[in-house]
Design a protein around this motif. Structure first.
Motif, PDB file in Angstrom:
ATOM      1  N   CYS A  48       0.780  -1.100   0.045  1.00 54.43           N
ATOM      2  CA  CYS A  48      -0.101   0.062  -0.036  1.00 54.43           C
ATOM      3  C   CYS A  48       0.805   1.293   0.100  1.00 54.43           C
ATOM      4  O   CYS A  48       0.328   2.528  -0.348  1.00 54.43           O
ATOM      5  CB  CYS A  48      -0.922  -0.043   1.217  1.00 54.43           C
ATOM      6  SG  CYS A  48      -2.201  -1.156   1.272  1.00 54.43           S
ATOM      7  N   GLY A  49       2.102   1.348   0.073  1.00 50.56           N
ATOM      8  CA  GLY A  49       3.011   2.365   0.390  1.00 50.56           C
ATOM      9  C   GLY A  49       2.917   3.223   1.684  1.00 50.56           C
ATOM     10  O   GLY A  49       3.600   4.189   1.608  1.00 50.56           O
ATOM     11  N   PHE A  50       2.788   2.337   2.451  1.00 48.53           N
ATOM     12  CA  PHE A  50       2.581   2.930   3.938  1.00 48.53           C
ATOM     13  C   PHE A  50       4.219   2.796   4.488  1.00 48.53           C
ATOM     14  O   PHE A  50       4.407   3.505   5.727  1.00 48.53           O
ATOM     15  CB  PHE A  50       1.698   2.116   4.695  1.00 48.53           C
ATOM     16  CG  PHE A  50       0.172   2.352   4.357  1.00 48.53           C
ATOM     17  CD1 PHE A  50      -0.001   3.400   3.593  1.00 48.53           C
ATOM     18  CD2 PHE A  50      -0.766   1.632   4.711  1.00 48.53           C
ATOM     19  CE1 PHE A  50      -1.329   3.652   2.963  1.00 48.53           C
ATOM     20  CE2 PHE A  50      -1.990   1.848   4.349  1.00 48.53           C
ATOM     21  CZ  PHE A  50      -2.374   2.817   3.601  1.00 48.53           C
ATOM     22  N   ASN A  72      -3.621   4.074  -5.825  1.00 50.25           N
ATOM     23  CA  ASN A  72      -4.667   4.536  -5.173  1.00 50.25           C
ATOM     24  C   ASN A  72      -6.144   3.641  -5.197  1.00 50.25           C
ATOM     25  O   ASN A  72      -6.746   3.881  -4.260  1.00 50.25           O
ATOM     26  CB  ASN A  72      -5.387   5.938  -5.692  1.00 50.25           C
ATOM     27  CG  ASN A  72      -4.632   7.211  -5.372  1.00 50.25           C
ATOM     28  OD1 ASN A  72      -4.065   7.213  -4.428  1.00 50.25           O
ATOM     29  ND2 ASN A  72      -4.253   7.872  -6.199  1.00 50.25           N
ATOM     30  N   ASP A  73      -6.105   2.606  -5.884  1.00 48.68           N
ATOM     31  CA  ASP A  73      -7.313   1.808  -6.108  1.00 48.68           C
ATOM     32  C   ASP A  73      -6.944   0.617  -5.361  1.00 48.68           C
ATOM     33  O   ASP A  73      -7.081  -0.634  -5.896  1.00 48.68           O
ATOM     34  CB  ASP A  73      -7.165   1.378  -7.574  1.00 48.68           C
ATOM     35  CG  ASP A  73      -8.650   1.182  -7.940  1.00 48.68           C
ATOM     36  OD1 ASP A  73      -9.636   1.344  -7.131  1.00 48.68           O
ATOM     37  OD2 ASP A  73      -9.050   0.691  -9.298  1.00 48.68           O
ATOM     38  N   ILE A  74      -6.852   0.660  -4.029  1.00 48.00           N
ATOM     39  CA  ILE A  74      -6.680  -0.487  -3.023  1.00 48.00           C
ATOM     40  C   ILE A  74      -7.726  -0.045  -1.865  1.00 48.00           C
ATOM     41  O   ILE A  74      -7.647   0.986  -1.242  1.00 48.00           O
ATOM     42  CB  ILE A  74      -5.319  -0.480  -2.664  1.00 48.00           C
ATOM     43  CG1 ILE A  74      -4.416  -1.045  -3.576  1.00 48.00           C
ATOM     44  CG2 ILE A  74      -5.264  -1.480  -1.382  1.00 48.00           C
ATOM     45  CD1 ILE A  74      -2.861  -1.029  -3.166  1.00 48.00           C
ATOM     46  N   ILE A 148      -8.099  -3.686  -6.045  1.00 50.64           N
ATOM     47  CA  ILE A 148      -7.326  -4.594  -5.224  1.00 50.64           C
ATOM     48  C   ILE A 148      -8.020  -4.447  -3.700  1.00 50.64           C
ATOM     49  O   ILE A 148      -8.064  -3.384  -3.347  1.00 50.64           O
ATOM     50  CB  ILE A 148      -6.022  -4.128  -5.397  1.00 50.64           C
ATOM     51  CG1 ILE A 148      -5.245  -4.380  -6.698  1.00 50.64           C
ATOM     52  CG2 ILE A 148      -5.163  -4.710  -4.408  1.00 50.64           C
ATOM     53  CD1 ILE A 148      -3.974  -3.743  -6.835  1.00 50.64           C
ATOM     54  N   LEU A 149      -8.227  -5.454  -3.378  1.00 56.75           N
ATOM     55  CA  LEU A 149      -8.597  -5.584  -1.948  1.00 56.75           C
ATOM     56  C   LEU A 149      -7.642  -6.476  -1.012  1.00 56.75           C
ATOM     57  O   LEU A 149      -7.290  -7.674  -1.181  1.00 56.75           O
ATOM     58  CB  LEU A 149     -10.101  -6.270  -1.701  1.00 56.75           C
ATOM     59  CG  LEU A 149     -10.999  -5.772  -2.701  1.00 56.75           C
ATOM     60  CD1 LEU A 149     -12.458  -6.676  -2.900  1.00 56.75           C
ATOM     61  CD2 LEU A 149     -11.546  -4.399  -2.194  1.00 56.75           C
TER      62      LEU A 149
END
Length: 210
Positions: A48-50, A72-74, A148-149
């Motif tokens: 997620c880039g966290f 962004n589409d997660i 993406i989930l």
């Protein structure tokens, strides 16, 4: 596609991700098993880039995910989701939806019904039980219909009906062709829902067949 290449991360002297490489195809559901602290949550956070990797890379479609760029589409559900205590369940979701302006009132009500929170939508979050808080976190994951989930131990605090709602939601999202990452200690749920299986231990990832 999610492509993880030689991803490593050390935090406070502990190797939480150890040279992980992984290719996840669109439209499949992936199981991630392992004990608490094995690195599953850190891998999800990195995707997620966290968190910023010490070495290696993560690419989702054309986006190189790092500390400066995210995909962004997660939709992400981590353990113990956090919301604003004094806002209602509905208002918490409405505030989140206002950022990207994808979901309106009808969509918010729709997902609240899906997770079994519609009757409690006007109740303050601080008055929610642990199970209700988890349900709101689940509603947030699917709110904006992401491609993406990611579900990290989503059954925690859920009762039988809550688990049944979760399974139905994941089945519905899978049928839409979503890419789903799922970690759980409930092996029966993983066996039922997932196409491929991975095991994590001490930051290392291995693939296995059922």
């Amino acid at each position: 596609m999610i492509k993880v290449t030689n991803a490593s991360k050390n935090i406070a002297g502990k190797q939480v991700l150890d040279n992980i490489s992984l290719d996840l195809e669109d439209g499949k559901t992936y199981a991630f098993e392992g004990e608490n602290g094995s690195g599953k949550t850190m891998l999800f956070r990195a995707i997620c880039g966290f968190i910023r990797l010490d070495s290696g890379s993560i690419q989702i479609d054309e986006v190189m995910v790092d500390g400066n760029h995210i995909y962004n589409d997660i939709g992400l559900l981590l353990e113990n989701p956090s919301f604003i205590e004094d806002l209602s369940g509905f208002d918490n979701l409405a505030m989140i939806a206002s950022i990207r302006k994808i979901a309106g009132r009808d969509r918010i009500n729709e997902v609240l019904k899906k997770v079994g929170l519609y009757e409690a939508k006007d109740k303050a979050y601080k008055a929610y039980s642990l199970g209700m808080k988890q349900r709101l976190g689940l509603a947030n994951v699917i709110l904006e219909d992401p491609n993406i989930l990611i579900f990290d131990e989503p059954t925690i605090a859920l009762d039988k009906k809550g688990v049944e709602a979760l399974v139905e939601i994941i089945k519905e999202e899978k049928a839409k062709g979503k890419t789903i990452l799922l970690s759980s200690h409930e092996s029966q749920i993983l066996d039922y829902l997932c196409d491929e299986f991975y095991f994590m231990e001490s930051g290392k990832l291995t693939k296995y067949n059922k």
